[in-house]
Write a protein that holds these residues in place. Structure first.
Motif, PDB file in Angstrom:
ATOM      1  N   SER A 141       0.833  -1.204   0.000  1.00  0.00           N
ATOM      2  CA  SER A 141       0.000   0.000   0.000  1.00  0.00           C
ATOM      3  C   SER A 141       0.868   1.255   0.000  1.00  0.00           C
ATOM      4  N   THR A 142       1.943   1.219   0.765  1.00  0.00           N
ATOM      5  CA  THR A 142       2.855   2.360   0.825  1.00  0.00           C
ATOM      6  C   THR A 142       3.540   2.582  -0.519  1.00  0.00           C
ATOM      7  N   ILE A 143       3.970   1.513  -1.162  1.00  0.00           N
ATOM      8  CA  ILE A 143       4.655   1.627  -2.459  1.00  0.00           C
ATOM      9  C   ILE A 143       3.709   2.181  -3.524  1.00  0.00           C
ATOM     10  N   VAL A 144       2.486   1.663  -3.561  1.00  0.00           N
ATOM     11  CA  VAL A 144       1.517   2.157  -4.548  1.00  0.00           C
ATOM     12  C   VAL A 144       1.269   3.647  -4.359  1.00  0.00           C
ATOM     13  N   CYS A 145       1.075   4.070  -3.115  1.00  0.00           N
ATOM     14  CA  CYS A 145       0.851   5.492  -2.840  1.00  0.00           C
ATOM     15  C   CYS A 145       2.071   6.324  -3.219  1.00  0.00           C
ATOM     16  N   ALA A 146       3.265   5.785  -2.961  1.00  0.00           N
ATOM     17  CA  ALA A 146       4.495   6.503  -3.312  1.00  0.00           C
ATOM     18  C   ALA A 146       4.592   6.707  -4.815  1.00  0.00           C
ATOM     19  N   LEU A 147       4.242   5.693  -5.580  1.00  0.00           N
ATOM     20  CA  LEU A 147       4.284   5.800  -7.042  1.00  0.00           C
ATOM     21  C   LEU A 147       3.252   6.801  -7.560  1.00  0.00           C
ATOM     22  N   LEU A 148       2.093   6.862  -6.910  1.00  0.00           N
ATOM     23  CA  LEU A 148       1.083   7.836  -7.315  1.00  0.00           C
ATOM     24  C   LEU A 148       1.588   9.267  -7.169  1.00  0.00           C
ATOM     25  N   GLY A 149       2.464   9.482  -6.209  1.00  0.00           N
ATOM     26  CA  GLY A 149       3.005  10.820  -5.996  1.00  0.00           C
ATOM     27  C   GLY A 149       3.796  11.342  -7.178  1.00  0.00           C
ATOM     28  N   LEU A 150       4.286  10.449  -8.022  1.00  0.00           N
ATOM     29  CA  LEU A 150       5.058  10.871  -9.188  1.00  0.00           C
ATOM     30  C   LEU A 150       4.209  11.672 -10.176  1.00  0.00           C
TER      31      LEU A 150
END
Length: 543
Positions: free
Chosen positions: A390-399
């Motif tokens: 969940s953290t990784i997916v959210c981090a990628l969305l920040g791009l």
């Protein structure tokens, strides 16, 4: 069980209470729904209420989305839009609470969709709803964390007027915030109940301090006529009536996280009673809190500086509004610190709910590499891999923010649309089957159920198109609402997974095995089993 006990309506679960404790009864009920008890039940109603209230984070959510309603109508949209959406959200929460009381499992909406569908459509219904709910949880977490990251950098602008936060700085703060939420969820999981309870008191105290400070420090106050009747949609470019509805995204986004707490059903004592109550009570509390917070903001809103507020470099005007009204950067920083405290609870709580939702959906094979994400770490008593995913997916969305400053609006739009659709689908299934699955629900809507459910489905259907709209026109790359783009991206991933794996292997919730067994029994001529096989598994469990 004796015949006398059966005649009195005493169930096996009721008899078992005295022998092994209520948690054992709940665990047995969970086994009947197809799962074993893996997480510790250490949460009560107040803790779940606190989590739901924390995810909605009214003062924070309305502050970060304030520009939307300010552009699309101003005071009328801010105040009456909030009241309208609060009433509709009560209908939505009550509808979900009723279903949750019948099927209290961390699967939440995707489990409910399967149980309320007919056997033929069980797998597809749960798959579709599961992806909508999971994406909604991820994007809510992303939007909450991202909005707080913008506020952190906005704090710098209070003391340095010439500072303009760059996209990379915002994304780095966002990533750091995500890592902080991850660490707290892992290391302090056993104390999350206390954290969620503290959130209730912190939010209440913060709202009182902020409104008293603003009202006492303001040199000018707007008239009651302005606060209750002023409507100006000239900045939006939309026709006035439509502008009002587009501006409802502020309230709809803020009042959307209550359904996420269903993902914690397997960590709650007596979830069939406590989680439904927490859902409804949290929306009522949030609705009241919003009115108490927003109305004073409207009264002290500097009318001559609205365009200036909308053009602040941080894209978050509320800190600057605090500064203008208090006439002090330090004073504004103190008020902003209270809002950031609320954001802290929201960021941690939303990641908690998102990870549980991801974990539950993975148990039934709904996500690629599901065998990895469904594991529970016994040392920390958390679904660690799902937390990390969940953290990784959210981090990628920040791009996305590196390409467009409208990323935050995209997150809020997708979160509202996906969660709304995931809420609507099981409720629609219940309506189509004449609500017979929830007729004996512990949390029953009774004769009002038809009306409340219908309002929920109609409203959510309307908002699917509404919240894909840009908040103003003409549209530029900076003002474009990329919600539809993000939604299409996740839809493509879900469709690809379904084509390559899901349509052959995904069977929906594990309790669907019961349906197959009943079907096999009917093939061997068992008339009673044959009759049962024409009923959904949900009907059997609902009894």
């Amino acid at each position: 069980m004796s015949s006398v006990e059966k005649e009195k309506g005493v169930g096996e679960g009721q008899l078992r209470v005295g022998e092994a404790g209520f948690d054992d009864v709940v665990a047995h009920r969970l086994e009947e729904m197809g799962y074993k008890q893996e997480l510790k039940r250490n949460l009560g109603m107040v803790a779940v209420l606190g989590l739901s209230f924390a995810i909605m984070a009214v003062p924070f959510g309305t502050s970060t989305t304030f520009p939307i309603a300010l552009v699309d109508g101003g005071p009328v949209t801010i105040l009456y839009g909030w009241i309208l959406v609060s009433l509709i959200s009560c209908c939505m929460a009550a509808s979900l609470a009723e279903v949750c009381s019948v099927y209290p499992t961390s699967g939440g909406v995707y489990y409910w969709a399967a149980m309320l569908s007919t056997p033929k459509y069980q797998a597809f219904s749960s798959y579709l709803t599961g992806w909508l709910g999971t994406v909604g949880n991820w994007t809510v977490t992303a939007s909450i964390t991202f909005g707080g990251s913008q506020l952190i950098l906005a704090a710098v602008t209070l003391f340095h007027d010439d500072y303009v936060p760059t996209a990379w700085q915002t994304v780095l703060v966002y990533w750091a915030s995500l890592l902080g939420s991850l660490a707290i969820n892992i290391l302090y999981n056993r104390h999350l109940d206390k954290l969620n309870t503290i959130c209730l008191y912190w939010t209440g105290a913060s709202v009182i301090i902020i409104i008293v400070t603003l009202l006492t420090r303001a040199e000018k106050r707007n008239s009651a006529k302005f606060a209750f009747s002023h409507f100006d949609a000239s900045l939006s470019g939309w026709p006035q009536a439509w502008s009002f509805f587009v501006g409802l995204l502020q309230a709809a986004y803020t009042l959307t996280g209550y359904g996420m707490v269903a993902a914690l059903c397997e960590e709650v004592h007596s979830p069939q009673k406590e989680v439904p109550k927490a859902m409804v009570y949290s929306v009522i509390a949030a609705g009241i809190t919003g009115i108490v917070y927003l109305l004073p903001i409207i009264f002290v809103l500097p009318v001559d500086k609205i365009e200036y507020l909308l053009d602040v470099p941080s894209l978050q005007p509320m800190p600057e509004l605090y500064k203008i009204v208090t006439r002090s950067a330090a004073g504004a920083m103190c008020l902003l610190t209270l809002i950031l405290g609320i954001w802290f609870f929201a960021a941690v709580g939303s990641l908690t709910a998102a990870s549980r939702c991801t974990w539950a959906f993975s148990r039934d094979g709904g996500i690629p590499l599901f065998k990895v994400w469904r594991k529970v770490n016994t040392h920390y008593d958390v679904p660690l891999n799902s937390l990390i995913l969940s953290t990784i997916v959210c981090a990628l969305l920040g791009l996305i923010y590196l390409g467009s400053s409208a990323a935050f609006n995209a997150f809020t739009g997708v979160a509202t649309i996906c969660l709304g659709c995931s809420y609507a689908f099981p409720i629609l299934c219940s309506l189509l089957r004449r609500r017979k699955m929830v007729r004996n629900a512990p949390y029953s809507l009774g004769k009002f159920g038809w009306v409340i459910n219908s309002i929920t489905v109609i409203w959510i259907t309307f908002t699917i198109a509404l919240f894909c709209m840009p908040t103003s026109i003409p549209v530029t790359p900076q003002t474009m609402n990329y919600a539809s783009v993000v939604f299409a991206g996740f839809s493509a991933i879900a469709a690809l997974w379904y084509v390559t794996y899901g349509h052959k292997n995904y069977k929906g919730p594990q309790v669907a095995v019961l349906a197959r067994r009943m079907s096999l029994s009917s093939d061997h001529g068992d008339r009673r089993a044959s009759m049962a096989s024409h009923r959904s598994v949900g009907e059997i469990l609902a009894q």
